[in-house]
Design an enzyme around this catalytic site. Structure first.
Site, PDB file in Angstrom:
ATOM      1  N   GLU A 290      37.990  37.238  61.266  1.00  0.00           N
ATOM      2  CA  GLU A 290      37.961  36.517  59.992  1.00  0.00           C
ATOM      3  C   GLU A 290      38.763  37.226  58.903  1.00  0.00           C
ATOM      4  OE1 GLU A 290      33.457  34.704  60.522  1.00  0.00           O
ATOM      5  OE2 GLU A 290      33.714  36.654  59.556  1.00  0.00           O
ATOM      6  N   PRO A 291      40.070  37.312  59.063  1.00  0.00           N
ATOM      7  CA  PRO A 291      40.865  37.978  58.028  1.00  0.00           C
ATOM      8  C   PRO A 291      40.923  37.140  56.750  1.00  0.00           C
ATOM      9  CG  PRO A 291      42.304  36.935  59.640  1.00  0.00           C
ATOM     10  CD  PRO A 291      40.892  36.767  60.151  1.00  0.00           C
ATOM     11  N   GLY A 292      40.700  37.785  55.632  1.00  0.00           N
ATOM     12  CA  GLY A 292      40.832  37.121  54.337  1.00  0.00           C
ATOM     13  C   GLY A 292      41.977  37.753  53.585  1.00  0.00           C
ATOM     14  N   ARG A 293      41.719  38.981  53.081  1.00  0.00           N
ATOM     15  CA  ARG A 293      42.730  39.636  52.239  1.00  0.00           C
ATOM     16  C   ARG A 293      44.043  39.872  52.972  1.00  0.00           C
ATOM     17  NH1 ARG A 293      39.854  44.103  49.804  1.00  0.00           N
ATOM     18  NH2 ARG A 293      38.005  43.068  50.605  1.00  0.00           N
ATOM     19  N   ARG A 330      38.104  43.041  39.766  1.00  0.00           N
ATOM     20  CA  ARG A 330      37.903  44.011  40.846  1.00  0.00           C
ATOM     21  C   ARG A 330      37.893  45.467  40.381  1.00  0.00           C
ATOM     22  NH1 ARG A 330      40.867  44.538  45.008  1.00  0.00           N
ATOM     23  NH2 ARG A 330      39.182  44.908  46.487  1.00  0.00           N
ATOM     24  N   TYR A 334      34.612  47.354  41.355  1.00  0.00           N
ATOM     25  CA  TYR A 334      34.724  48.357  42.421  1.00  0.00           C
ATOM     26  C   TYR A 334      35.680  49.506  42.102  1.00  0.00           C
ATOM     27  CZ  TYR A 334      34.013  43.870  45.044  1.00  0.00           C
ATOM     28  OH  TYR A 334      33.622  42.645  45.489  1.00  0.00           O
ATOM     29  N   CYS A 361      36.021  41.200  24.939  1.00  0.00           N
ATOM     30  CA  CYS A 361      35.165  42.052  24.128  1.00  0.00           C
ATOM     31  C   CYS A 361      34.178  42.735  25.053  1.00  0.00           C
ATOM     32  CB  CYS A 361      34.437  41.212  23.091  1.00  0.00           C
ATOM     33  SG  CYS A 361      35.582  40.549  21.899  1.00  0.00           S
ATOM     34  N   GLU A 362      34.665  43.791  25.695  1.00  0.00           N
ATOM     35  CA  GLU A 362      33.909  44.438  26.756  1.00  0.00           C
ATOM     36  C   GLU A 362      34.692  45.702  27.101  1.00  0.00           C
ATOM     37  OE1 GLU A 362      31.284  42.555  28.441  1.00  0.00           O
ATOM     38  OE2 GLU A 362      30.856  44.412  29.477  1.00  0.00           O
TER      39      GLU A 362
HETATM   40  C1  LIG Z   1      34.479  38.969  53.166  1.00  0.00           C
HETATM   41  C2  LIG Z   1      34.339  38.586  54.571  1.00  0.00           C
HETATM   42  C3  LIG Z   1      35.474  38.420  55.378  1.00  0.00           C
HETATM   43  C4  LIG Z   1      36.876  38.706  54.888  1.00  0.00           C
HETATM   44  O1  LIG Z   1      37.080  40.051  54.615  1.00  0.00           O
HETATM   45  P1  LIG Z   1      38.578  40.554  54.266  1.00  0.00           P
HETATM   46  O2  LIG Z   1      38.405  41.967  53.899  1.00  0.00           O
HETATM   47  O3  LIG Z   1      39.059  39.733  53.129  1.00  0.00           O
HETATM   48  O4  LIG Z   1      39.402  40.332  55.475  1.00  0.00           O
HETATM   49  C5  LIG Z   1      35.298  37.964  56.651  1.00  0.00           C
HETATM   50  N1  LIG Z   1      34.074  37.698  57.164  1.00  0.00           N
HETATM   51  C6  LIG Z   1      32.955  37.861  56.424  1.00  0.00           C
HETATM   52  C7  LIG Z   1      31.651  37.537  57.025  1.00  0.00           C
HETATM   53  C8  LIG Z   1      33.045  38.308  55.113  1.00  0.00           C
HETATM   54  O5  LIG Z   1      31.936  38.492  54.401  1.00  0.00           O
END
Ligand SMILES: *Cc1c(COP(=O)(O)O)cnc(C)c1O
Length: 431
Positions: A290-293, A330, A334, A361-362
Site C-alpha cells: 500500500e504505497p502512498g507517499r 507536518r 512531526y 496566529c500560532e
Molecule cells: C498510511 C498508510 C499507508 C501508506 O503509507 P505511506 O508511508 O504513505 O506509503 C498504507 N497502509 C496503511 C494501512 C496506512 O495506514
C-alpha cells in the site's frame, strides 16, 4: 537536484517537469500545490511492474488514498491500472465520483460505522480490511441483508517496531490497529471470522509503519505473517490466498535521506518471501502493498510568496510566507524534514539561516527551522519540495484560510486539478 523532475533554468528559476515554478506562482497565485502528473504515473508503474514481475502476476500495489485524495488523482491511478485503499467514506465518495473501478478498492479504517459499511457495500467496494470483531459482525450482518458474500482481509499486528519515528510506526502489539498475533488473539479472530456467514476470508494485512528505506523490515514482517498463515493452515485447515504488507517505502525529503531503488527493494523482498514460503511448505500468496507517499510525494512541491524577513538581533531570523500549517501541518505535527529554496533565486548562494514561518496566529506554525537561504525579500517565491503526500490531504481551514489550488504539470503545460477555495467556500455551510 533532490529529484530528477527538478531543475534550474536560464532565468535562475526552479522548474518542475520543465515548467517554470515562478511563472506558475504568477499565473495561479500562492500558496499553490504543484504536482507532476508524469512522475505519479512513473512511480505507479515502478510498483505495478516490479510486483508483477517478482511477486507473481496477481500481486499488486494499492495506492494509499490518505496520502493525497482528489478526483483527478483517482483518474490517473485508474488509468495506470492501479488499485487503491480507502480509509473513510469521504475517500470512497471521491473515488466513486471520479469513476474509479471500486471493485479494485480496499476499505480500511479501525472504526467503520454501520453507515460506512452499508455505503461501501452498496458502492461495490471489492474488499474490506476488517479491524476488529464488532466490525466483522456488522459486515457479516449487512452483507447478509444485501444477499452478498463480502471479501475480507483481517488486519493483524505482527509486533514489529521498524526503525522509524514512533508516531508513524503502527505494527507494534499495543497499536490501536488490528489484532495481535503474539497474544493469541489473532488466531481467535481468524476462527471467529471463518465461522461467520456472508464473509469470505481472503487473507491478512499488516502495516509496520512509514518511511522505511530498506526491505528488511518488510521481510521481517512477512516472515511473521507467513508463519501465521502456516499456523492457520495447520489449525483450521484453511490457507488464505492473500498477504497485504501495507505501506510504503520511504521517500527522499532532504539530501541526507537515502535515494531508494523501489524495484530492487521489491525484488529483494520477493526473493525472501519465495524462500520462506518454500521452507514453510505453503503456497506463495498474492502479495499486496500500500504505497502512498512513494507514489505522490516527489511529484509535488508547494509555492509560497515571502512576506517578511525578520532578524531578531543576537537570536534568529524568520522568513514569513503566505501559507503555513493549514496547508502543510507536518512540521508542526512531526517536525518533518523538508527542503526549502527560493524558486526565483534557485542557484544563488545561501547567505542566511532562517526559520520559515507560516501566517497563522500560532507560534508553532512553522514549515522548517534552520534553513539555509539566499538573501530573501518580500515578493520572493519560496518552494518547499516533496510535498505531494500528506499536504493537500492534511490541509485545513485553520485561521479561516482558504485551501490552495492543486495544479498539475504535464508536457510543459499546466492545468488546475483542484481549484483554490474562495471566501464563499469558507462560509458555505454557515447558517
Ligand atoms: C498510511 C498508510 C499507508 C501508506 O503509507 P505511506 O508511508 O504513505 O506509503 C498504507 N497502509 C496503511 C494501512 C496506512 O495506514
Amino acid at each position: 537536484m533532490l529529484h530528477e523532475n527538478l531543475s534550474i533554468n536560464e532565468k535562475n528559476h526552479l522548474e518542475i517537469a520543465g515548467v517554470d515554478t515562478v511563472s506558475l506562482a504568477e499565473k495561479y497565485g500562492t500558496p499553490l500545490y504543484v504536482m507532476d502528473e508524469e512522475r505519479i504515473r512513473h512511480n505507479a508503474r515502478v510498483y505495478i511492474n516490479a510486483m508483477k514481475k517478482y511477486m507473481g502476476e496477481i500481486s499488486r500495489p494499492l495506492f494509499a488514498s490518505k496520502a493525497c485524495c482528489f478526483k483527478r488523482l483517482y483518474s490517473i491511478i485508474a488509468e495506470e491500472g492501479m488499485a487503491t485503499d480507502l480509509v473513510s467514506p469521504g475517500e470512497l465518495y471521491t473515488a466513486k465520483m471520479a469513476g474509479f473501478p471500486l471493485e479494485n478498492s480496499y476499505f480500511h479504517g479501525n472504526n467503520k460505522t454501520d453507515a460506512d459499511i452499508e455505503f461501501a457495500i452498496d458502492s461495490g467496494v471489492g474488499h474490506f480490511i476488517a479491524d476488529n470483531r464488532e466490525e466483522l459482525d456488522a459486515i457479516s450482518r449487512i452483507a447478509g441483508e444485501k444477499g452478498i458474500c463480502q471479501k475480507v482481509i483481517l488486519r493483524l499486528t505482527p509486533g514489529i517496531d521498524p526503525h522509524t519515528q514512533a508516531k508513524i510506526s503502527t505494527g507494534k502489539v499495543d497499536s490501536k490497529f488490528g489484532t495481535a498475533i503474539e497474544t493469541g488473539q489473532a488466531m481467535e479472530i481468524v476462527k471467529y471470522t471463518l465461522s461467520l456467514a456472508n464473509i469470505e476470508l481472503e487473507g491478512f494485512h499488516c502495516h509496520i509503519g512509514s518511511q522505511i528505506f530498506e526491505y528488511e523490515s518488510f521481510s521481517d514482517a512477512a516472515e511473521i505473517m507467513l508463519r501465521f498463515i502456516k499456523a492457520v493452515k495447520d489449525e483450521c485447515g484453511y490457507e488464505v490466498p492473500v498477504l497485504n504488507l501495507g505501506g510504503g517505502f520511504g521517500v527522499r525529503y532532504v539530501e541526507s535521506d537515502p535515494q531508494i531503488d523501489y524495484e530492487a527493494n521489491i525484488k529483494g523482498l520477493a526473493g525472501e518471501i519465495k524462500k520462506m514460503c518454500a521452507e514453510l511448505g505453503i503456497n506463495q500468496p498474492c502479495i499486496l502493498m500500500e504505497p502512498g507517499r512513494s507514489i505522490v510525494a516527489d511529484s509535488g512541491l508547494t509555492l509560497y510568496t515571502v512576506g517578511s524577513v525578520k532578524t531578531i538581533t543576537g537570536y534568529k531570523s524568520y522568513v514569513s510566507i503566505d501559507g503555513g500549517m493549514p496547508d502543510n501541518p507536518r512540521y508542526a505535527l512531526y517536525e518533518s524534514d523538508y527542503s526549502v529554496l527560493l524558486a526565483n533565486k534557485a542557484a544563488d548562494k545561501a547567505e542566511i539561516t532562517a526559520t520559515v514561518a507560516g501566517r497563522c496566529c500560532e507560534s508553532g506554525d512553522l514549515i522548517q527551522e534552520d534553513v539555509k537561504l539566499p538573501k530573501a525579500q518580500r515578493g520572493d517565491t519560496m518552494a518547499v519540495l516533496v510535498t505531494g503526500a500528506y499536504n493537500y490531504s492534511m490541509a485545513s481551514n485553520y485561521n479561516r484560510l482558504p485551501r490552495p489550488a492543486v495544479v498539475m504539470v504535464k508536457d510543459g503545460e499546466s492545468y488546475v486539478a483542484v481549484r483554490r477555495e474562495t471566501y464563499e467556500d469558507l462560509c458555505r455551510n454557515d447558517m
